[in-house]
Design an enzyme around this catalytic site. Sequence first.
Site, PDB file in Angstrom:
ATOM      1  N   GLU A  75       0.849  -1.194   0.000  1.00 62.98           N
ATOM      2  CA  GLU A  75       0.000   0.000   0.000  1.00 62.98           C
ATOM      3  C   GLU A  75       0.882   1.241   0.000  1.00 62.98           C
ATOM      4  O   GLU A  75       1.758   1.385   0.856  1.00 62.98           O
ATOM      5  CB  GLU A  75      -0.877  -0.009   1.255  1.00 62.98           C
ATOM      6  CG  GLU A  75      -1.563   1.311   1.554  1.00 62.98           C
ATOM      7  CD  GLU A  75      -2.105   1.392   2.978  1.00 62.98           C
ATOM      8  OE1 GLU A  75      -2.320   2.528   3.453  1.00 62.98           O
ATOM      9  OE2 GLU A  75      -2.296   0.343   3.621  1.00 62.98           O
TER      10      GLU A  75
ATOM     11  N   LYS B  42     -10.699  -1.794   8.289  1.00 59.21           N
ATOM     12  CA  LYS B  42      -9.436  -1.514   8.966  1.00 59.21           C
ATOM     13  C   LYS B  42      -9.761  -0.950  10.341  1.00 59.21           C
ATOM     14  O   LYS B  42     -10.587  -0.046  10.458  1.00 59.21           O
ATOM     15  CB  LYS B  42      -8.608  -0.500   8.172  1.00 59.21           C
ATOM     16  CG  LYS B  42      -7.306  -0.118   8.862  1.00 59.21           C
ATOM     17  CD  LYS B  42      -6.449   0.807   8.012  1.00 59.21           C
ATOM     18  CE  LYS B  42      -6.842   2.248   8.178  1.00 59.21           C
ATOM     19  NZ  LYS B  42      -5.831   3.179   7.608  1.00 59.21           N
TER      20      LYS B  42
END
Length: 207
Positions: A40, A129
Amino acid sequence: MTLFNLLKQEKIIAILRGYSIEEATLTVDALIEGGIRFLEVTMNTEGALKMVHQWRKAYAHRAYIGTGTVLDESMAKEVIQVGAQFIITPSLDERVVEVALKNGVDIWPGTFTPSEIVRASKLGVEAVKIFPLASIGISYLKEIQGPLSHIPMIATGGVTLENIQEYFKAGATAVGIGSSLVNKKLIQTGQFHELTELAREFVNKVK
């Protein structure tokens, strides 16, 4: 196999933030060599869109490239256009979720409270998340797993080589790891072989 099912197998997302394209690309090389498959790059990194575009071509079939710190609908559209395979946000923005799902891109939005976690799940995301955890600790993850264990959670914040297994014992499906894996000192001093070895240690911890 879906991308999320692959994440459940791999368990680790490496988070790159604030590096130049050259440094970041060398870092990605080293991390992939060490067995990391999910990478990411945050959108507050200069050149993030260019990185995603280049890495999708360079690391096809070797890694999965996504973007983090996606803050709004416009940003979501930009990252999808350059080929991001997944989107991660620091907060729950329903429009960002809608844009991602409409375009068939996995999105794992940032949530913290039980209400946010449930709301995100109802919007159709496969996982959320949980952020931030560094300051509040693993015990919070364990507590919210009680009533919400049916919702897969990616724990982000405070994950280290020493405590990573505790996150999974507390119920995490996967973890997002920044500085303890994407080690700034190793990168700035060009010790990419050592970075590969560090990545391998993390990977071995979760296998």
